[in-house]
Design a protein around this motif. Structure first.
Motif, PDB file in Angstrom:
ATOM      1  N   UNK A 211       0.832  -1.202   0.000  1.00  0.00           N
ATOM      2  CA  UNK A 211       0.000   0.000   0.000  1.00  0.00           C
ATOM      3  C   UNK A 211       0.866   1.252   0.000  1.00  0.00           C
ATOM      4  N   UNK A 212       1.977   1.204   0.724  1.00  0.00           N
ATOM      5  CA  UNK A 212       2.873   2.356   0.750  1.00  0.00           C
ATOM      6  C   UNK A 212       3.420   2.656  -0.643  1.00  0.00           C
ATOM      7  N   UNK A 213       3.860   1.630  -1.359  1.00  0.00           N
ATOM      8  CA  UNK A 213       4.363   1.840  -2.718  1.00  0.00           C
ATOM      9  C   UNK A 213       3.262   2.376  -3.625  1.00  0.00           C
ATOM     10  N   UNK A 214       2.077   1.846  -3.463  1.00  0.00           N
ATOM     11  CA  UNK A 214       0.957   2.284  -4.289  1.00  0.00           C
ATOM     12  C   UNK A 214       0.692   3.777  -4.097  1.00  0.00           C
ATOM     13  N   UNK A 215       0.704   4.219  -2.859  1.00  0.00           N
ATOM     14  CA  UNK A 215       0.434   5.626  -2.559  1.00  0.00           C
ATOM     15  C   UNK A 215       1.541   6.524  -3.100  1.00  0.00           C
ATOM     16  N   UNK A 216       2.784   6.095  -2.961  1.00  0.00           N
ATOM     17  CA  UNK A 216       3.894   6.900  -3.476  1.00  0.00           C
ATOM     18  C   UNK A 216       3.849   7.018  -4.995  1.00  0.00           C
ATOM     19  N   UNK A 217       3.515   5.931  -5.680  1.00  0.00           N
ATOM     20  CA  UNK A 217       3.404   5.990  -7.134  1.00  0.00           C
ATOM     21  C   UNK A 217       2.211   6.842  -7.538  1.00  0.00           C
ATOM     22  N   UNK A 218       1.134   6.767  -6.760  1.00  0.00           N
ATOM     23  CA  UNK A 218      -0.045   7.598  -7.041  1.00  0.00           C
ATOM     24  C   UNK A 218       0.311   9.084  -6.991  1.00  0.00           C
TER      25      UNK A 218
END
Length: 423
Positions: A211-218
């Motif tokens: 989820x952390x990676x997803x948010x950073x890419x978002x």
């Protein structure tokens, strides 16, 4: 060290590397319901590309598609996928099926440990899987069998962070179970083990990693859209920002695959069940899930009209054959919806799987022609090796090269007056 017999249930991207690693120090059986998968592994071929032929043939791993072939085991490890449904609700169907299979394998005289590596939200192992085994067998969890959790950290195509090199998080139902699992995983990885405080803590750690990676890419995808409005290249911005020592080097792009594009929904599902509506997690998911269509629109606007189009790459990331949850399919749909006649090429993807999963035909001879529009969607080495001139050579004079990966920024200078677009 216990001389444990181990059964690994599920031999995909996660299970096969784990089973091969464990087979170096233990008697290990690998079980998968897919008979074709078992037969190909017996011939030394791994379609995922994670284990090469020599290593597979040299392994003592025993393979079967029949659960009754497996001997009574001390440790049973479940490594099956955890997807989401069409409405992005966690789909535990495969985990439940694997749990029932494991339940039939349990010999209570051995008091086995059932370990889950599948990504789930906190509570699934103890509140769903354990009771399901009890229901199937009439056995008592914590007396006749025990539970453990060790989240998978396989990164398809990554030859540095392999299962035998990473830190393995482990959690057990009791201190004794934790000791057993620490010894098991510690024997196969040079990265050591981390003893999580509880099974729920280990489940949560895995789901927030993605989820952390997803948010950073978002965030990267959102600022890409903002900067596009003022004709500013995100790559130029990132080149400058990365000179700061604590800037996080994330990049914009399509977020698919078996983990990052899926796991945040497991976390949001738990949150909703507890009465809290997560805002950041779901906002990140919406941004990333709509990125493919935004890119299709931006490319179409730059092209000025619809025509013949070649999309290079269909897998969810570069240099792997993995097509699971590839958002390139959404990009292709967006281009087709805007009138483009799309041809798809990918040297690594399986043509049958592409047709089955997305209804797309892969054209192996696609690089022999030229197109009004060429989209570099996945930067496989095979495409990078073409260089700027080779990629530009696929574009008709006056056409457009859309470079999502900033792989060929000099392509517009190669002649034929082609236009060049990037994020």
């Amino acid at each position: 060290m216990h001389n444990d017999k181990v059964v690994v249930v599920g031999l995909g991207y996660v299970g096969l590397p784990l089973a091969v690693a464990l087979a170096r120090t233990h008697e290990v059986w690998g079980f998968d319901v897919d008979r074709a998968r078992i037969e190909e592994l017996r011939t030394g071929h791994d379609r995922t590309g994670e284990i090469d032929t020599d290593r597979l043939n040299a392994s003592t791993l025993r393979l079967t598609s029949q659960p009754t072939d497996c001997p009574p085991a001390d440790i049973l490890i479940v490594t099956v996928p955890t997807p989401v449904t069409a409405d992005n609700t966690p789909d535990l169907t495969i985990v439940r099926a694997a749990t029932r299979t494991v339940a039939a394998m349990i010999d209570p005289t051995r008091k086995p440990i059932v370990v889950y590596e599948s990504t789930v939200y906190p509570g699934v192992t103890e509140d769903i899987c354990g009771p399901l085994i009890e229901e199937e067998t009439g056995l008592v969890c914590g007396r006749d069998f025990f539970l453990g959790y060790s989240p998978e950290r396989i990164n398809p195509g990554d030859r540095e962070h392999t299962v035998d090199r990473i830190t393995k998080v482990v959690a057990g139902q009791t201190p004794e179970v934790l000791d057993r699992l620490s010894a098991l995983y510690g024997a196969v990885t040079t990265g050591g083990v981390f003893r999580a405080a509880s099974i729920k803590a280990a489940e949560a750690a895995k789901v927030i990693e993605n989820a952390q990676r997803d948010i950073n890419i978002a965030f990267m995808n959102e600022i890409t859209r903002i900067f596009a409005r003022v004709d500013l290249s995100i790559w130029d911005v990132l080149a400058a920002a990365r000179t700061k020592w604590n800037f996080l080097p994330f990049q914009p792009g399509l977020v698919g695959g078996h983990c990052i594009g899926v796991d945040p929904f497991y976390l949001s599902h738990l949150s909703e069940q507890m009465g809290y509506h997560p805002q950041v997690i779901l906002a990140g998911r919406e941004t990333n899930d709509t990125m493919a269509d935004w890119v299709a629109g931006a490319i179409h606007d730059r092209a000025g009209s619809a025509g013949t189009a070649l999309v290079l790459g269909l897998t969810f990331k570069e240099d792997v054959p993995d097509l699971r949850n590839s958002k390139v399919a959404d990009l292709i749909a967006g281009l087709k919806a805007r009138g483009h006649d799309v041809t798809v090429h990918d040297p690594l993807a399986d043509a049958g799987e592409a047709a089955h999963e997305y209804g797309l035909d892969l054209d192996a001879s696609a690089l022999d022609r030229r197109y009004d529009l060429v989209v570099l969607a996945v930067a496989h080495d095979a495409y990078r090796d073409l260089g700027a001139s080779g990629l530009a050579g696929l574009v008709k004079p006056g056409g457009l090269l859309a470079d999502m990966k900033n792989a060929a920024p000099t392509a517009a200078t190669t002649g034929d007056g082609i236009d060049y677009w990037s994020l």
